[in-house]
Design a protein around this motif. Structure first.
Motif, PDB file in Angstrom:
ATOM      1  N   ALA A 172       1.682   1.536  -7.443  1.00  0.00           N
ATOM      2  CA  ALA A 172       1.501   2.883  -6.914  1.00  0.00           C
ATOM      3  C   ALA A 172       2.291   3.084  -5.623  1.00  0.00           C
ATOM      4  O   ALA A 172       2.874   4.148  -5.397  1.00  0.00           O
ATOM      5  CB  ALA A 172       0.024   3.164  -6.683  1.00  0.00           C
ATOM      6  N   SER A 173       2.335   2.056  -4.779  1.00  0.00           N
ATOM      7  CA  SER A 173       3.068   2.179  -3.514  1.00  0.00           C
ATOM      8  C   SER A 173       4.575   2.316  -3.763  1.00  0.00           C
ATOM      9  O   SER A 173       5.271   3.045  -3.053  1.00  0.00           O
ATOM     10  CB  SER A 173       2.784   0.981  -2.610  1.00  0.00           C
ATOM     11  N   ILE A 174       5.087   1.624  -4.792  1.00  0.00           N
ATOM     12  CA  ILE A 174       6.510   1.740  -5.135  1.00  0.00           C
ATOM     13  C   ILE A 174       6.810   3.127  -5.679  1.00  0.00           C
ATOM     14  O   ILE A 174       7.739   3.817  -5.242  1.00  0.00           O
ATOM     15  CB  ILE A 174       6.905   0.671  -6.175  1.00  0.00           C
ATOM     16  N   LEU A 175       6.001   3.579  -6.636  1.00  0.00           N
ATOM     17  CA  LEU A 175       6.249   4.868  -7.296  1.00  0.00           C
ATOM     18  C   LEU A 175       6.052   6.043  -6.345  1.00  0.00           C
ATOM     19  O   LEU A 175       6.713   7.071  -6.487  1.00  0.00           O
ATOM     20  CB  LEU A 175       5.310   5.013  -8.500  1.00  0.00           C
ATOM     21  N   ALA A 266      14.015   3.273 -11.478  1.00  0.00           N
ATOM     22  CA  ALA A 266      15.095   3.774 -12.331  1.00  0.00           C
ATOM     23  C   ALA A 266      14.580   4.145 -13.717  1.00  0.00           C
ATOM     24  O   ALA A 266      14.935   5.196 -14.274  1.00  0.00           O
ATOM     25  CB  ALA A 266      16.212   2.746 -12.438  1.00  0.00           C
ATOM     26  N   ARG A 267      13.736   3.295 -14.303  1.00  0.00           N
ATOM     27  CA  ARG A 267      13.215   3.587 -15.642  1.00  0.00           C
ATOM     28  C   ARG A 267      12.266   4.788 -15.606  1.00  0.00           C
ATOM     29  O   ARG A 267      12.241   5.586 -16.546  1.00  0.00           O
ATOM     30  CB  ARG A 267      12.523   2.348 -16.212  1.00  0.00           C
ATOM     31  N   ALA A 268      11.502   4.918 -14.530  1.00  0.00           N
ATOM     32  CA  ALA A 268      10.611   6.080 -14.407  1.00  0.00           C
ATOM     33  C   ALA A 268      11.419   7.367 -14.321  1.00  0.00           C
ATOM     34  O   ALA A 268      11.099   8.373 -14.968  1.00  0.00           O
ATOM     35  CB  ALA A 268       9.718   5.925 -13.179  1.00  0.00           C
ATOM     36  N   ARG A 269      12.501   7.345 -13.545  1.00  0.00           N
ATOM     37  CA  ARG A 269      13.340   8.533 -13.425  1.00  0.00           C
ATOM     38  C   ARG A 269      13.952   8.919 -14.767  1.00  0.00           C
ATOM     39  O   ARG A 269      14.029  10.101 -15.121  1.00  0.00           O
ATOM     40  CB  ARG A 269      14.446   8.314 -12.385  1.00  0.00           C
ATOM     41  N   THR A 270      14.417   7.920 -15.514  1.00  0.00           N
ATOM     42  CA  THR A 270      15.020   8.188 -16.828  1.00  0.00           C
ATOM     43  C   THR A 270      14.033   8.895 -17.750  1.00  0.00           C
ATOM     44  O   THR A 270      14.369   9.884 -18.416  1.00  0.00           O
ATOM     45  CB  THR A 270      15.490   6.879 -17.482  1.00  0.00           C
ATOM     46  N   GLN A 271      12.804   8.408 -17.801  1.00  0.00           N
ATOM     47  CA  GLN A 271      11.804   9.000 -18.690  1.00  0.00           C
ATOM     48  C   GLN A 271      11.403  10.404 -18.241  1.00  0.00           C
ATOM     49  O   GLN A 271      11.201  11.295 -19.069  1.00  0.00           O
ATOM     50  CB  GLN A 271      10.569   8.087 -18.771  1.00  0.00           C
TER      51      GLN A 271
END
Length: 457
Positions: A172-175, A266-271
């Motif tokens: 959660a802290s990263i996102l 990066a993967r979260a942004r892609t989705q």
């Protein structure tokens, strides 16, 4: 499922190996030996998925991917980088360039085919939406491609399902650096939370205590409100078999622990980018459907919709033994309104007329612009007496207060004539009902206008 796979690699042996693997699974395979050739093929829409090598002489795979993802004509094509490079920095560079996945050689056949099949399903869904959205462009709506290319994928709403406190706190802290994050540590509540939250991304740990994370993913795919939310699964490295199973049931992407911060983002942004793009396509499709059945000036249903829907209402009324009332309304002396106040003044009257009509009828009633200054109102489960009361109330509403035109600077007196009838004979043709109402309207206008005339069935 059949799909056209473009394999891009400058080493013939690598190309032949991938071609053999994919052909064995009945995919159609085409090849390119350099980036320039690959870009040309992609722009001609000749492929569904691109398997892209990184190390090529004229243009490396990172640059090819970047160009694909910044071109509105090709940004929607899934790209999988298949390369011998295996450092986290290389993987993150590929994902930052827009790649949908980054597979390091040697890639097992099972992993490769599972990923290609997963992306094939995604591409086919996107293509169907793109095809339906073509109508939107023809009626002047903005295409989503350019906004999709410019989208950073940041600012999304993310639901993280993880019941290990140390894990979800770190994630959660990263996102949170790029997104709004909600954490749901209780897997049994996660589906309800996901359905209520309008999320852009669902991140699910597959290592939940006393709960099967894949079942949660499957349930999210079967529920209407979460069916299109992308799912990013997280698992331990030894759980690769479960991850492959996840791709089969609809998981969009996955990460193995220990997680790399940059790769997660990066993967979260892609989705999230892909979710926004497909949502925009769906909105265009829905809007084009609504525009096809709606009168643009008044916002009421148009004649096309009325003619198709009236038949259904008539059939329902006959089946249930219920009356169905229908009235045709005509604005009196509308030509003189246009002559005296211009067509823009006439348009102001039509718009305000539609507002007053809506206020005078029920939600289940059907109001349509029949053409020009003629309108039709269909009232289910309404007999002639009640319909006459509604018609008279509507007539008084129109005549009782002048209409304002030209931004309120002028006022115009408006009256209407109404012809009214009902469908009470089982099996009666809709055209006969309309004709009877039209005859009643003719009598209303012939007898002096500004009145309601009924024609019993």
């Amino acid at each position: 499922m059949s799909a056209r796979i473009l394999v891009v690699d400058d080493v013939p042996a690598n190309v032949k190996l991938l071609e053999a693997r994919l052909s064995a699974e009945y995919f159609d395979v085409m090849t390119a030996s350099n980036g320039t050739e690959a870009l040309a093929l992609a722009r001609r829409a000749e492929c569904d998925i691109i398997l892209l090598d990184v190390m090529m002489p004229d243009m490396d795979g990172f640059e090819v991917c970047r160009r694909l993802k910044t071109d509105p004509a090709t940004h929607h094509i899934p790209v999988v980088m298949v390369t011998a490079l295996d450092s986290p920095a290389d993987r993150n560079r590929g994902l930052e360039a827009g790649a949908d996945d980054f597979l390091t050689k040697p890639v097992s056949d099972v992993v490769l085919i599972a990923r290609v099949r997963s992306l094939t399903r995604l591409k086919m869904m996107t293509d169907e939406l793109r095809m339906r959205a073509i109508t939107s462009l023809e009626i002047g709506m903005q295409a989503p491609e350019r906004s999709a290319v410019a989208d950073t994928g940041k600012g999304g709403r993310v639901l993280l399902v993880d019941d290990r406190e140390s894990s979800y706190q770190r994630l959660a802290s990263i996102l949170a650096a790029e997104h709004t994050v909600d954490v749901e540590p209780n897997p049994t509540e996660a589906l309800f939370h996901a359905a209520e939250g309008n999320y852009d991304l669902l991140i699910v740990s597959l290592d939940l205590n006393n709960f099967d994370g894949l079942r949660l993913c499957s349930q999210a795919r079967s529920l209407e409100r979460t069916r299109h939310v992308p799912i990013l699964a997280i698992a331990e490295a030894e759980n690769s078999t479960r991850l492959l199973r996840g791709l089969e049931i609809g998981v969009n992407d996955y990460l193995l622990r220990p997680l790399d911060k940059t790769e997660l983002l990066a993967r979260a942004r892609t989705q999230i980018r892909r979710r926004r793009y497909t949502d925009h396509l769906r909105d265009n499709v829905q809007n084009s459907i609504e525009m096809a059945i709606t009168d643009a000036l008044t916002g009421l249903h148009n004649r096309r919709y009325m003619e198709s829907h009236l038949a259904t209402l008539a059939e329902q009324a006959a089946t249930r033994g219920k009356p169905l009332a229908l009235m045709i309304l005509d604005i009196d002396y509308f030509k003189s309104i246009n002559d005296n106040f211009g067509h823009d003044g006439g348009d102001d009257v039509l718009r305000e007329f539609a507002v007053r009509v809506r206020k005078s009828i029920r939600g289940i009633d059907l109001a349509c612009r029949y053409g020009g200054e003629e309108f039709v109102i269909v009232m289910p489960e309404t007999d002639l007496h009640v319909a006459g009361m509604v018609a008279e109330r509507l007539r008084r509403s129109i005549a009782g207060e002048p209409f304002t035109v030209h931004k309120g600077t002028k006022r115009v007196e408006v009256t209407i004539s109404i012809g009214l009838t009902t469908l009470e004979q089982k099996g009666e043709a809709v055209a006969d009902v309309l004709k009877r109402a039209d005859m009643a309207l003719y009598r209303a206008k012939h007898d002096g206008r500004n009145r309601v005339v009924s024609h019993a069935a």
